[in-house]
Design a protein around this motif. Structure first.
Motif, PDB file in Angstrom:
ATOM      1  N   ARG A   1      -6.905 -13.194  -1.445  1.00 20.95           N
ATOM      2  CA  ARG A   1      -6.055 -12.003  -1.448  1.00 20.95           C
ATOM      3  C   ARG A   1      -5.178 -11.998  -0.196  1.00 20.95           C
ATOM      4  O   ARG A   1      -5.271 -12.897   0.648  1.00 20.95           O
ATOM      5  CB  ARG A   1      -6.916 -10.739  -1.510  1.00 20.95           C
ATOM      6  CG  ARG A   1      -7.936 -10.735  -2.641  1.00 20.95           C
ATOM      7  CD  ARG A   1      -7.308 -10.852  -4.017  1.00 20.95           C
ATOM      8  NE  ARG A   1      -6.545  -9.663  -4.398  1.00 20.95           N
ATOM      9  CZ  ARG A   1      -6.028  -9.474  -5.608  1.00 20.95           C
ATOM     10  NH1 ARG A   1      -6.186 -10.417  -6.564  1.00 20.95           N
ATOM     11  NH2 ARG A   1      -5.349  -8.387  -5.885  1.00 20.95           N
ATOM     12  N   SER A   2      -4.369 -10.963  -0.046  1.00 17.90           N
ATOM     13  CA  SER A   2      -3.428 -10.906   1.085  1.00 17.90           C
ATOM     14  C   SER A   2      -4.165 -11.001   2.423  1.00 17.90           C
ATOM     15  O   SER A   2      -5.203 -10.357   2.599  1.00 17.90           O
ATOM     16  CB  SER A   2      -2.656  -9.589   1.068  1.00 17.90           C
ATOM     17  OG  SER A   2      -2.032  -9.439  -0.173  1.00 17.90           O
TER      18      SER A   2
ATOM     19  N   ALA B   1      -8.381 -14.031   5.313  1.00 12.07           N
ATOM     20  CA  ALA B   1      -8.072 -13.317   4.072  1.00 12.07           C
ATOM     21  C   ALA B   1      -9.309 -13.307   3.192  1.00 12.07           C
ATOM     22  O   ALA B   1     -10.095 -14.249   3.199  1.00 12.07           O
ATOM     23  CB  ALA B   1      -6.919 -14.010   3.350  1.00 12.07           C
TER      24      ALA B   1
ATOM     25  N   LEU C   1     -10.539  -4.889  -6.376  1.00 19.22           N
ATOM     26  CA  LEU C   1      -9.449  -5.665  -5.774  1.00 19.22           C
ATOM     27  C   LEU C   1      -8.475  -4.741  -5.035  1.00 19.22           C
ATOM     28  O   LEU C   1      -8.003  -5.064  -3.945  1.00 19.22           O
ATOM     29  CB  LEU C   1      -8.724  -6.463  -6.856  1.00 19.22           C
ATOM     30  CG  LEU C   1      -9.573  -7.582  -7.495  1.00 19.22           C
ATOM     31  CD1 LEU C   1      -8.822  -8.256  -8.637  1.00 19.22           C
ATOM     32  CD2 LEU C   1      -9.975  -8.608  -6.451  1.00 19.22           C
ATOM     33  N   ASP C   2      -8.210  -3.568  -5.631  1.00 17.78           N
ATOM     34  CA  ASP C   2      -7.302  -2.619  -4.981  1.00 17.78           C
ATOM     35  C   ASP C   2      -7.840  -2.205  -3.618  1.00 17.78           C
ATOM     36  O   ASP C   2      -7.104  -2.154  -2.623  1.00 17.78           O
ATOM     37  CB  ASP C   2      -7.124  -1.365  -5.858  1.00 17.78           C
ATOM     38  CG  ASP C   2      -6.318  -1.696  -7.124  1.00 17.78           C
ATOM     39  OD1 ASP C   2      -5.672  -2.773  -7.129  1.00 17.78           O
ATOM     40  OD2 ASP C   2      -6.350  -0.890  -8.074  1.00 17.78           O
TER      41      ASP C   2
ATOM     42  N   ASP D   1      -7.418  -4.998  -1.198  1.00 17.24           N
ATOM     43  CA  ASP D   1      -6.017  -5.188  -0.807  1.00 17.24           C
ATOM     44  C   ASP D   1      -5.519  -4.106   0.151  1.00 17.24           C
ATOM     45  O   ASP D   1      -4.546  -4.320   0.885  1.00 17.24           O
ATOM     46  CB  ASP D   1      -5.126  -5.234  -2.058  1.00 17.24           C
ATOM     47  CG  ASP D   1      -5.369  -6.516  -2.846  1.00 17.24           C
ATOM     48  OD1 ASP D   1      -5.936  -7.469  -2.252  1.00 17.24           O
ATOM     49  OD2 ASP D   1      -5.015  -6.568  -4.041  1.00 17.24           O
ATOM     50  N   SER D   2      -6.197  -2.947   0.139  1.00 17.39           N
ATOM     51  CA  SER D   2      -5.767  -1.875   1.044  1.00 17.39           C
ATOM     52  C   SER D   2      -5.944  -2.269   2.507  1.00 17.39           C
ATOM     53  O   SER D   2      -5.453  -1.612   3.403  1.00 17.39           O
ATOM     54  CB  SER D   2      -6.544  -0.586   0.745  1.00 17.39           C
ATOM     55  OG  SER D   2      -7.895  -0.731   1.159  1.00 17.39           O
TER      56      SER D   2
ATOM     57  N   ALA E   1      -4.954  -5.218   3.717  1.00 17.06           N
ATOM     58  CA  ALA E   1      -3.971  -6.248   4.062  1.00 17.06           C
ATOM     59  C   ALA E   1      -3.163  -5.846   5.282  1.00 17.06           C
ATOM     60  O   ALA E   1      -2.728  -4.687   5.409  1.00 17.06           O
ATOM     61  CB  ALA E   1      -3.057  -6.501   2.870  1.00 17.06           C
TER      62      ALA E   1
END
Lengths: 494, 243
Positions: free
Chosen positions: A116-117, A229, A241-242, A245-246, A248
């Motif tokens: 992920r990011s 990451a 996943l959300d 990703d928060s 990042a």
């Protein structure tokens, strides 16, 4: 009647299916970390971030290195851990030319994995030396080391082995001094005491400043980028996943260094440092410290006993059973003993790593490894005892008309018992010591505080595992003393 | 009176072309003690082991109480008492446990076991207080007598004795001989004694078998053999050991 049976079966199947689907849905997200402090902190940050969204997580922290984490992720034993782009491209994929996250994702997509990011910082390798040494030797860049063949260079085991570590670096800069390996957590202590001159470091290590170390410039640009990451399984649900990703781009190098220093020097827990960060970012509520020393000690000790006892019981049953099967055939008996001896020579951490593709991580491979290590003392002692019984007694047992089973029960086994017992006892004590390594593959036990303590160079924490383990070993000796007195007739004891 | 053991044209070898028994035919009388005397390597121990099926003959037949040796030797062996040099008592069992092991495995009632055990102790003149000690706490002579008790526990019809007295010192031995003769008479058991000691053979046996190099040199009642040695070898053996 038949219809009713079929209907019942169907109902059962549907219920089971629903139950299965439900558990799949509510199965906790398994988060792992490697066994160094930054990895623990980032794993804890992600874990608390998910928990803040009401997602259940399971922590499998302190796994013994990159390959163990990656294999466990591929095997689905864990769902995510924080990896570095450079490590993924070089150490794992063997494609150093691929450096971008998107390009890396193309290489791992077919294994059901995704990076992920990035979290926002580059933790690359650095060569560090005490400022005093740098000044007296005139060291500015890594290449300057080449002129000083007497520098004591000691690097972490992983750095020593990886192609993108010392082997590549020494070629790129023409360094030919001897080099040895050390546990990363101990390197700073060694360098502070002046017993080594140069070691590898991570550029976010809190120790760099504390010990007044100089980072030698990588003027050839040898070290690739190591962007941290989350490396995840793509089958994770969207909300998970959300939440990941928060995070990042939330952590820059300075922040990471500060968090590392908080843990290493202020002796704060991973959980509280992670929580402070999340609260500051508005990503989680403030929460109190959970768990205490006694409870952790109890849990670790219990888990430790569970690991060793399971392995030992298995080894006793299998070892004695196998001995009884083969002791009348000297060639087979010798072959079996040699094979078990061979197993003993496999280093325990290597054996654990070898077992991951077969059994994943956690209890199962740890128990199997301990089982294999326990076999030799039990098997060898039992076989030796069985094959050295006074031949007159064997002749008498046969001639007086004892059936083969009766010969075993009344002659062979009781006469071998003292030696058999000594073997079991040796195996038990060895197991208790070796089981501390189970923490490397997420099996818990008293190795947990030891591994974390090593990562943090925290003697206190190491002792929280080492002392109970030593006490357990002594208790085991005492328990076996008692058992021996109880089980073995006085006439066979000396 | 039938024979307790009969060998008919028995051959046995452990290594190819080196027979330890060559065409042995022999009949041993019931109710008496037969001594088989010979030097080491004469084949005397093999003869004994053929009787309780520890060894099988290559050729020929062994009959025990007129029956061929059965396929399953377990039951058969329990009807034959066995006593060896040095007694061969199990060191992890008390003397009582050693003696009564087979009776317990046979499922005898407790009181029957105790009764028989005490009777045997008495016959062998073993003090009661030795019963629950371990063999290593006993003298060599006492161990040997416990070994005989064990061999006799199930009241066997036949007793095999493999040089049982040779590890006992000469003075103790005289006492055991006496015990053995009395018990032998009382129990009415046929005995087969293997020994290299001619004096022991003459003291204990009624029937004497002399083996040499895998063959019977002479067999007959003790008095007959002593009076009429069949050949020079036997005469030499008798003279050498008895004078």
């Amino acid at each position: 009647m038949n219809c009713r049976a079929v209907a019942l079966l169907l109902l059962a199947a549907v219920t089971a299916g629903v139950a299965l689907a439900e558990t799949a849905e509510t199965a906790p997200v398994v988060i792992a970390s490697k066994n160094f402090n930054e990895s623990y902190i980032l794993a804890e940050v992600i874990a608390q971030r998910l928990e803040a969204d009401g997602i259940a997580v399971e922590r499998r922290f302190g796994l013994g290195g990159t390959l163990i984490c990656f294999d466990a992720l591929v095997a689905g034993e864990i769902d995510l851990y924080v990896e570095y782009t450079g490590t993924l491209s070089q150490a794992i994929l063997g494609s150093p030319e691929v450096t971008e996250v998107d390009a890396l994702n193309e290489l791992i997509a077919d294994r059901g994995l995704a990076m992920r990011s990035p979290l926002g910082f580059n933790n690359t390798y650095a060569m560090a030396t005490p400022r005093a040494v740098a000044e007296s030797r005139g060291l500015e860049r890594i290449g300057d080391m080449a002129a000083h063949g007497d520098l004591k260079v000691v690097v972490s085991h992983e750095f020593l082995e990886r192609d993108d570590g010392w082997p590549g670096l020494s070629v790129a800069y023409g360094l030919d001094m001897p080099v040895t390996g050390i546990e990363h957590g101990l390197a700073y202590q060694a360098i502070a005491e002046g017993s080594i001159d140069v070691t590898d470091a991570y550029s976010t290590d809190g120790e760099l400043e504390r010990y007044d170390l100089k980072v030698l410039a990588d003027d050839l640009g040898y070290f690739p980028e190591y962007l941290a990451a989350p490396l995840v399984r793509t089958d994770l649900p969207g909300p998970v996943l959300d939440a990941i990703d928060s995070l990042a781009d939330r952590i820059d190098a300075a922040r990471m260094q500060a968090m590392n220093a908080e843990v290493v020097f202020a002796k704060r827990s991973f959980a509280s440092v992670a929580n402070e960060f999340l609260v500051a970012e508005g990503l989680s509520e403030v929460r109190g410290e959970t768990g205490n020393l006694i409870r952790a000690l109890g849990r670790n000790t219990l888990q430790h006993l569970k690991l060793t006892a399971t392995a030992l019981v298995g080894a006793v049953i299998f070892g004695i059973g196998l001995s009884l099967l083969v002791f009348r055939k000297p060639m087979v008996a010798r072959a079996v003993t040699y094979f078990c001896g061979l197993l003993q020579t496999v280093p325990s951490i290597a054996l654990l790593a070898l077992l991951i593709p077969l059994l994943g991580i956690g209890m199962a491979p740890a128990v199997l490894a301990l089982f294999l290590y326990s076999l030799l003392p039990i098997l060898r002692n039992t076989l030796t005892a069985l094959t050295t019984i006074d031949p007159t007694l064997i002749r008498v047992a046969e001639a007086m008309g004892l059936k083969p089973g009766e010969q075993l029960r009344h002659v062979y086994l009781p006469l071998s018992a003292p030696s058999m017992f000594a073997g079991i006892r040796t195996a038990a004590v060895i197991s208790i010591g070796t089981a501390t390594l189970a923490a490397f593959i997420g099996a818990g036990g008293l190795g947990d505080p030891i591994v974390t303590g090593l990562a943090l160079n925290d003697t206190n924490l190491i002792l929280q595992g080492a002392i109970p383990a030593a006490v357990l070993a002594i208790l085991t000796e005492l328990v076996f003393d008692g058992l021996e007195r109880w089980l073995i007739p006085a006439s066979l004891r000396d | 009176m039938s024979d307790c053991v009969r060998f008919e044209n028995v051959w046995k070898s452990y290594l190819p072309d080196q027979p330890v028994l060559k065409d042995v035919s022999l009949a041993l009388p019931t109710g008496a003690t037969t001594a088989i005397v010979g030097e080491s390597g004469s084949g005397k121990t093999t003869l004994l082991q053929l009787v309780n099926a520890v060894q099988e003959p290559d050729r020929g037949t062994v009959l025990v109480f007129d029956e061929p040796i059965p396929e399953d030797p377990i039951r058969f062996r329990r009807q034959i008492g066995y006593s060896v040099q040095g007694a061969g008592l199990f060191p992890h069992m008390t003397n009582r446990e050693n003696v009564t092991l087979l009776a317990r495995l046979e499922g005898w009632a407790e009181n029957k076991i105790a009764e028989r055990f005490e009777a045997l102790l008495e016959e062998m003149e073993l003090p009661e207080e030795l019963a629950d000690r371990f063999p290593r706490e006993l003298s060599g002579g006492q161990q040997q007598r416990v070994g005989l008790c064990r061999a006799l526990m199930l009241s066997p019809r036949l007793l095999l004795l493999d040089e049982p007295f040779s590890a006992v010192d000469p003075i103790t031995r005289v006492g055991i001989y006496e015990r053995f003769r009395e018990v032998q008479a009382q129990e009415g058991v046929s005995s087969l004694l293997v020994t290299h000691d001619m004096r022991e053979a003459v003291k204990l046996a009624q029937m004497l078998v002399i083996v040499a190099e895998g063959q019977v040199a002479q067999a007959g009642p003790v008095a007959d053999v002593l009076a009429n040695p069949a050949n020079d070898y036997v005469a030499e053996l008798l003279r050498g050991q008895l004078e």
